[in-house]
Design a protein around this motif. Structure first.
Motif, PDB file in Angstrom:
ATOM      1  N   UNK A  69      56.564  38.480  47.762  1.00  0.00           N
ATOM      2  CA  UNK A  69      55.790  38.493  46.526  1.00  0.00           C
ATOM      3  C   UNK A  69      54.497  37.712  46.684  1.00  0.00           C
ATOM      4  N   UNK A  70      54.591  36.513  47.251  1.00  0.00           N
ATOM      5  CA  UNK A  70      53.393  35.694  47.422  1.00  0.00           C
ATOM      6  C   UNK A  70      52.418  36.328  48.415  1.00  0.00           C
ATOM      7  N   UNK A  71      52.951  36.932  49.480  1.00  0.00           N
ATOM      8  CA  UNK A  71      52.075  37.602  50.439  1.00  0.00           C
ATOM      9  C   UNK A  71      51.342  38.769  49.789  1.00  0.00           C
ATOM     10  N   UNK A  72      52.059  39.534  48.956  1.00  0.00           N
ATOM     11  CA  UNK A  72      51.423  40.660  48.267  1.00  0.00           C
ATOM     12  C   UNK A  72      50.366  40.180  47.279  1.00  0.00           C
ATOM     13  N   UNK A  73      50.667  39.110  46.540  1.00  0.00           N
ATOM     14  CA  UNK A  73      49.689  38.580  45.582  1.00  0.00           C
ATOM     15  C   UNK A  73      48.438  38.078  46.295  1.00  0.00           C
ATOM     16  N   UNK A  74      48.631  37.419  47.446  1.00  0.00           N
ATOM     17  CA  UNK A  74      47.479  36.896  48.184  1.00  0.00           C
ATOM     18  C   UNK A  74      46.622  38.023  48.749  1.00  0.00           C
ATOM     19  N   UNK A  75      47.272  39.039  49.316  1.00  0.00           N
ATOM     20  CA  UNK A  75      46.519  40.139  49.914  1.00  0.00           C
ATOM     21  C   UNK A  75      45.804  40.987  48.867  1.00  0.00           C
ATOM     22  N   UNK A  76      46.425  41.158  47.705  1.00  0.00           N
ATOM     23  CA  UNK A  76      45.873  42.033  46.667  1.00  0.00           C
ATOM     24  C   UNK A  76      45.082  41.268  45.611  1.00  0.00           C
ATOM     25  N   UNK A  77      44.804  39.992  45.860  1.00  0.00           N
ATOM     26  CA  UNK A  77      44.102  39.177  44.868  1.00  0.00           C
ATOM     27  C   UNK A  77      42.786  39.786  44.386  1.00  0.00           C
ATOM     28  N   UNK A  78      41.931  40.327  45.278  1.00  0.00           N
ATOM     29  CA  UNK A  78      40.663  40.900  44.786  1.00  0.00           C
ATOM     30  C   UNK A  78      40.852  42.057  43.821  1.00  0.00           C
ATOM     31  N   UNK A  79      41.989  42.747  43.915  1.00  0.00           N
ATOM     32  CA  UNK A  79      42.231  43.893  43.039  1.00  0.00           C
ATOM     33  C   UNK A  79      43.073  43.520  41.818  1.00  0.00           C
ATOM     34  N   UNK A  80      43.916  42.496  41.944  1.00  0.00           N
ATOM     35  CA  UNK A  80      44.770  42.091  40.824  1.00  0.00           C
ATOM     36  C   UNK A  80      44.020  41.186  39.853  1.00  0.00           C
ATOM     37  N   UNK A  81      43.227  40.275  40.382  1.00  0.00           N
ATOM     38  CA  UNK A  81      42.532  39.288  39.542  1.00  0.00           C
ATOM     39  C   UNK A  81      41.582  39.989  38.565  1.00  0.00           C
ATOM     40  N   UNK A  82      41.579  39.487  37.351  1.00  0.00           N
ATOM     41  CA  UNK A  82      40.726  40.076  36.311  1.00  0.00           C
ATOM     42  C   UNK A  82      39.262  39.685  36.474  1.00  0.00           C
ATOM     43  N   UNK A  83      38.984  38.626  37.232  1.00  0.00           N
ATOM     44  CA  UNK A  83      37.615  38.194  37.484  1.00  0.00           C
ATOM     45  C   UNK A  83      37.538  37.519  38.842  1.00  0.00           C
ATOM     46  N   UNK A  84      36.330  37.462  39.377  1.00  0.00           N
ATOM     47  CA  UNK A  84      36.095  36.700  40.601  1.00  0.00           C
ATOM     48  C   UNK A  84      35.756  35.272  40.201  1.00  0.00           C
ATOM     49  N   UNK A  85      36.680  34.320  40.387  1.00  0.00           N
ATOM     50  CA  UNK A  85      36.442  32.957  39.885  1.00  0.00           C
ATOM     51  C   UNK A  85      35.330  32.222  40.618  1.00  0.00           C
ATOM     52  N   UNK A  86      34.848  32.779  41.729  1.00  0.00           N
ATOM     53  CA  UNK A  86      33.788  32.126  42.491  1.00  0.00           C
ATOM     54  C   UNK A  86      32.430  32.778  42.265  1.00  0.00           C
ATOM     55  N   UNK A  87      32.362  33.686  41.297  1.00  0.00           N
ATOM     56  CA  UNK A  87      31.101  34.326  40.920  1.00  0.00           C
ATOM     57  C   UNK A  87      30.601  33.691  39.632  1.00  0.00           C
ATOM     58  N   UNK A  88      29.558  32.874  39.680  1.00  0.00           N
ATOM     59  CA  UNK A  88      29.079  32.202  38.458  1.00  0.00           C
ATOM     60  C   UNK A  88      28.701  33.175  37.343  1.00  0.00           C
ATOM     61  N   UNK A  89      28.253  34.366  37.706  1.00  0.00           N
ATOM     62  CA  UNK A  89      27.860  35.339  36.683  1.00  0.00           C
ATOM     63  C   UNK A  89      29.047  35.843  35.879  1.00  0.00           C
ATOM     64  N   UNK A  90      30.266  35.719  36.421  1.00  0.00           N
ATOM     65  CA  UNK A  90      31.455  36.208  35.726  1.00  0.00           C
ATOM     66  C   UNK A  90      32.089  35.157  34.829  1.00  0.00           C
ATOM     67  N   UNK A  91      31.525  33.941  34.804  1.00  0.00           N
ATOM     68  CA  UNK A  91      32.120  32.849  34.049  1.00  0.00           C
ATOM     69  C   UNK A  91      31.376  32.607  32.749  1.00  0.00           C
ATOM     70  N   UNK A  92      32.097  32.118  31.759  1.00  0.00           N
ATOM     71  CA  UNK A  92      31.526  31.777  30.460  1.00  0.00           C
ATOM     72  C   UNK A  92      32.024  30.380  30.094  1.00  0.00           C
ATOM     73  N   UNK A  93      31.112  29.417  30.041  1.00  0.00           N
ATOM     74  CA  UNK A  93      31.495  28.033  29.762  1.00  0.00           C
ATOM     75  C   UNK A  93      32.133  27.904  28.387  1.00  0.00           C
TER      76      UNK A  93
END
Length: 307
Positions: free
Chosen positions: A35-59
């Motif tokens: 489960x953890x391996x699948x979550x890690x590998x598929x993170x770019x597709x599962x995650x609702x946002x890219x947490x390291x993209x400042x443009x995707x964040x709202x303070x």
């Protein structure tokens, strides 16, 4: 696909597969790891946002609680952190870093320890004493202290910009250099037994070189205990990295691991935002639990004294 199905069928019919199916703890550990391996590998597709993209964040969305608490939002199921990042997304990306550090550092420590253990056990004499003396000295220090020392020395020697750019490889090497001893001692003990057996003496008589003897004949006989140590060491490596990151000495905050997330959440824990540190902590506990359960089963099934 047919080859994969055939491989799975052979695994289920083997002694190893039968033993795995009879152990609920091992099945739970294997399921958690998959489960953890699948979550890690598929993170770019599962995650609702890219947490390291400042443009995707709202303070304005910073420190929102989980969805089941008052003020929570469905788009942030586990809430957000102080920068407005979706906690589910940042945990998935943090899991990737933690797994990468754990696997890479274990692989480096295993390669170094096996090589030195084979060399010490087969050569003997002064080289054996030198390697084992270094191992004994390092055993007198906790692994986390050795990792802290190596990471601290790298921060002193390297310029700050260079260290930040190489922080991930440095953490991997620090953890690996702190954990090679257990491999070396185990492999040396097995090598001392194997090198006096008839098949090794026969290889010497036909003129086979030392390197080839170690690679072709001795190494396969030390792999079973090494694999058990490596499996259990992954969990310890992940915890060591989490400890370093919690202390602010691991990977940089720009690419946080689970330990970094726990440290960030710990800073606001007493102000009521408990989810920022508790959720990554639970994910880390599940990861280490899965590794330990599977490693304990592997240790038992590969131990000839229990058969």
């Amino acid at each position: 696909m047919n080859t994969l199905v055939a491989g799975v069928r052979r695994l289920r019919q083997s002694d190893l597969g039968w033993s795995l199916s009879r152990s609920p703890e091992a099945l739970l550990g294997a399921a958690l790891l998959l489960l953890y391996a699948a979550l890690a590998l598929l993170a770019p597709w599962i995650a609702s946002q890219n947490p390291f993209d400042p443009a995707a964040l709202d303070v304005l969305d910073a420190r929102l609680p989980p969805v089941w608490l008052e003020g929570g939002q469905w788009r942030y199921l586990l809430g957000t952190d102080g920068q407005g990042r979706d906690l589910v997304s940042v945990m998935l990306y943090g899991l990737r870093i933690s797994l990468l550090v754990g696997l890479a550092s274990t692989a480096v420590a295993m390669a170094l320890g096996v090589a030195l253990g084979l060399l010490a056990g087969y050569s003997g004499g002064r080289l054996d004493k030198l390697i084992m003396s270094a191992a004994d000295v390092q055993l007198s220090f906790p692994a986390i202290l050795v990792a802290l020392l190596i990471d601290g020395l790298s921060r002193t020697v390297l310029p700050r910009e260079v260290h930040e750019r190489l922080s991930l490889p440095i953490v991997v090497m620090a953890i690996a250099l702190a954990n090679w001893v257990q491999y070396a001692r185990t492999v040396r003990g097995v090598t001392l037994v194997e090198k006096n057996k008839d098949y090794v003496n026969a290889a010497r008589l036909i003129g086979m070189g030392r390197t080839l003897i170690l690679w072709r004949h001795v190494l396969p006989n030390v792999l079973s205990p090494v694999l058990v140590i490596a499996t259990l060491s992954i969990g310890m490596a992940v915890l060591t990295e989490a400890t370093l990151s919690f202390l602010g000495l691991g990977v940089p905050a720009t690419s946080p691991s689970l330990g970094t997330l726990i440290r960030i959440g710990n800073e606001v824990l007493f102000s009521g935002e408990w989810w920022i540190t508790v959720m990554p902590g639970l994910l880390l506990i599940g990861l280490v639990l899965g590794v330990n359960l599977f490693g304990d089963w592997l240790r038992d099934v590969l131990n000839p004294r229990l058969k």
